[in-house]
Design an enzyme around this catalytic site. Sequence first.
Site, PDB file in Angstrom:
ATOM      1  N   ASN A 186     -12.980   2.471 -19.836  1.00 51.29           N
ATOM      2  CA  ASN A 186     -11.973   2.296 -19.562  1.00 51.29           C
ATOM      3  C   ASN A 186     -10.816   3.596 -20.050  1.00 51.29           C
ATOM      4  O   ASN A 186     -10.671   3.636 -21.851  1.00 51.29           O
ATOM      5  CB  ASN A 186     -12.136   0.899 -20.616  1.00 51.29           C
ATOM      6  CG  ASN A 186     -11.325   0.584 -21.247  1.00 51.29           C
ATOM      7  OD1 ASN A 186      -9.468   0.574 -20.985  1.00 51.29           O
ATOM      8  ND2 ASN A 186     -11.222  -0.317 -22.241  1.00 51.29           N
TER       9      ASN A 186
ATOM     10  N   LYS B 192      -7.620   2.419 -21.587  1.00 55.45           N
ATOM     11  CA  LYS B 192      -6.596   2.344 -22.147  1.00 55.45           C
ATOM     12  C   LYS B 192      -5.266   2.603 -21.923  1.00 55.45           C
ATOM     13  O   LYS B 192      -4.794   3.021 -20.922  1.00 55.45           O
ATOM     14  CB  LYS B 192      -6.971   2.255 -23.524  1.00 55.45           C
ATOM     15  CG  LYS B 192      -8.813   1.819 -23.856  1.00 55.45           C
ATOM     16  CD  LYS B 192      -9.068   1.973 -25.213  1.00 55.45           C
ATOM     17  CE  LYS B 192      -9.778   1.144 -24.904  1.00 55.45           C
ATOM     18  NZ  LYS B 192     -11.184   1.094 -26.440  1.00 55.45           N
TER      19      LYS B 192
ATOM     20  N   HIS C   1     -11.193  -8.272 -23.051  1.00 50.06           N
ATOM     21  CA  HIS C   1     -10.934  -6.778 -23.848  1.00 50.06           C
ATOM     22  C   HIS C   1     -10.635  -7.721 -24.907  1.00 50.06           C
ATOM     23  O   HIS C   1      -9.817  -7.596 -25.443  1.00 50.06           O
ATOM     24  CB  HIS C   1     -10.037  -5.517 -23.324  1.00 50.06           C
ATOM     25  CG  HIS C   1     -10.901  -4.432 -24.158  1.00 50.06           C
ATOM     26  ND1 HIS C   1     -10.221  -4.363 -25.449  1.00 50.06           N
ATOM     27  CD2 HIS C   1     -11.649  -3.922 -23.598  1.00 50.06           C
ATOM     28  CE1 HIS C   1     -11.046  -2.840 -25.958  1.00 50.06           C
ATOM     29  NE2 HIS C   1     -11.733  -3.200 -24.777  1.00 50.06           N
TER      30      HIS C   1
ATOM     31  N   GLU D 213      -9.278  -6.085 -27.063  1.00 52.83           N
ATOM     32  CA  GLU D 213      -7.637  -5.335 -27.992  1.00 52.83           C
ATOM     33  C   GLU D 213      -6.464  -6.444 -27.151  1.00 52.83           C
ATOM     34  O   GLU D 213      -6.408  -7.004 -27.275  1.00 52.83           O
ATOM     35  CB  GLU D 213      -7.331  -4.120 -27.127  1.00 52.83           C
ATOM     36  CG  GLU D 213      -8.438  -2.687 -28.041  1.00 52.83           C
ATOM     37  CD  GLU D 213      -8.319  -2.195 -27.796  1.00 52.83           C
ATOM     38  OE1 GLU D 213      -7.822  -1.860 -25.937  1.00 52.83           O
ATOM     39  OE2 GLU D 213      -9.259  -0.812 -27.985  1.00 52.83           O
TER      40      GLU D 213
ATOM     41  N   GLU E 116     -19.330  -5.557 -26.193  1.00 56.74           N
ATOM     42  CA  GLU E 116     -18.250  -5.053 -27.224  1.00 56.74           C
ATOM     43  C   GLU E 116     -18.352  -5.472 -28.365  1.00 56.74           C
ATOM     44  O   GLU E 116     -16.907  -6.073 -28.682  1.00 56.74           O
ATOM     45  CB  GLU E 116     -17.140  -4.661 -26.234  1.00 56.74           C
ATOM     46  CG  GLU E 116     -17.271  -3.734 -25.347  1.00 56.74           C
ATOM     47  CD  GLU E 116     -16.650  -3.103 -24.858  1.00 56.74           C
ATOM     48  OE1 GLU E 116     -16.486  -2.604 -24.160  1.00 56.74           O
ATOM     49  OE2 GLU E 116     -14.863  -3.758 -24.290  1.00 56.74           O
TER      50      GLU E 116
ATOM     51  N   GLY F 235     -13.732   1.736 -31.107  1.00 58.11           N
ATOM     52  CA  GLY F 235     -13.362   3.359 -31.128  1.00 58.11           C
ATOM     53  C   GLY F 235     -12.976   3.683 -32.493  1.00 58.11           C
ATOM     54  O   GLY F 235     -12.469   4.263 -32.726  1.00 58.11           O
TER      55      GLY F 235
ATOM     56  N   SER G  96     -17.926   3.049 -28.812  1.00 60.58           N
ATOM     57  CA  SER G  96     -17.843   3.898 -29.050  1.00 60.58           C
ATOM     58  C   SER G  96     -19.232   4.428 -27.927  1.00 60.58           C
ATOM     59  O   SER G  96     -20.066   5.956 -28.767  1.00 60.58           O
ATOM     60  CB  SER G  96     -18.102   4.627 -30.763  1.00 60.58           C
ATOM     61  OG  SER G  96     -17.124   4.190 -31.084  1.00 60.58           O
TER      62      SER G  96
HETATM   63  P1  PGA Z   1     -14.651   3.367 -27.178  1.00 58.12           P
HETATM   64  O1  PGA Z   1     -13.860   2.146 -26.303  1.00 58.12           O
HETATM   65  O2  PGA Z   1     -15.808   3.679 -26.057  1.00 58.12           O
HETATM   66  O3  PGA Z   1     -13.504   4.207 -26.892  1.00 58.12           O
HETATM   67  O4  PGA Z   1     -15.106   2.635 -28.379  1.00 58.12           O
HETATM   68  C1  PGA Z   1     -14.849   1.117 -25.403  1.00 58.12           C
HETATM   69  C2  PGA Z   1     -14.046  -0.157 -24.616  1.00 58.12           C
HETATM   70  O5  PGA Z   1     -13.067  -0.871 -25.544  1.00 58.12           O
HETATM   71  O6  PGA Z   1     -14.352  -0.623 -24.012  1.00 58.12           O
END
Ligand code: PGA
Length: 252
Positions: free
Chosen positions: A9, A11, A96, A98, A168, A174, A214
């Site tokens: 992803n 983003k 997601h 976010e 997640e 992140g 992460s």
């Molecule tokens: P990250 O993001 O690996 O940077 O923690 C994962 C995600 O949001 O899908």
Amino acid sequence: MRQKIVAGNWKMNNDLNQGLELAEAIINLQHEIPEDVHVIMAPPFIHLADIHRKVKDTRLKISAQNCAEEEKGAFTGEVSASMVRSTGSEYVIIGHSERRAYYNETDDVILKKINLALKNDLYPIVCCGEKLEQRENGQYFNVVREQLENTIFKLSSEEFSKVILAYEPVWAIGTGKTATPEEAQEMHQFIRKLVKDNFSDNAAEDTSILYGGSCKPSNSTELFKQDDIDGGLIGGASLKSKDFVELTKTFS
Ligand code: PGA
């Protein structure tokens, strides 16, 4: 069929040229990807058609990061599921955290998007996961159960067979803080049991459940080794071609 999947992803990172370069770098390393691992890249919308032209003769697949909750019409700035499909994308990430947090996406909106994705022949990668305070106050199983009950458990078994799930935990996204393999496995096992109770043994056995938060080559071996973890939804580490391809080699 339950598959091993590594999905990146991206983003809101990389302009078009940088995105094409990253896709190219991953394509150049594709011979290193084990045959039984399915690799999906989810760049921003504007990259999809161009990247699809690059990957169409490879094993790599592409996904959008979102789609509109309406089919078509006067919704300035939105991109519909059918538009996503027309770029050659086969997948779309939906729900997601976010999107839930910054764009107020509710479970109702997420269900509408899942239905539109399915109608347009896209495989939805549906995300769920609890926030930090919900983990700390012991509410995490209830939170995830409710997210799933309000969305994918409203589908028919046939519709559900197209869904990939991603757990997640929001506190791990992140942040550099990963769920321990035990914490992740515990939740994945819980989710698989819910799938079994809502659909069937076969559905539970066939569903791919990805871990996200992460996840990187230094911790993925332990995570992917868990019985109910079928791969990863990768943010930060998907922006580096070597790390991303390395992740695909960490299944045991
Ligand atoms: P990250 O993001 O690996 O940077 O923690 C994962 C995600 O949001 O899908």
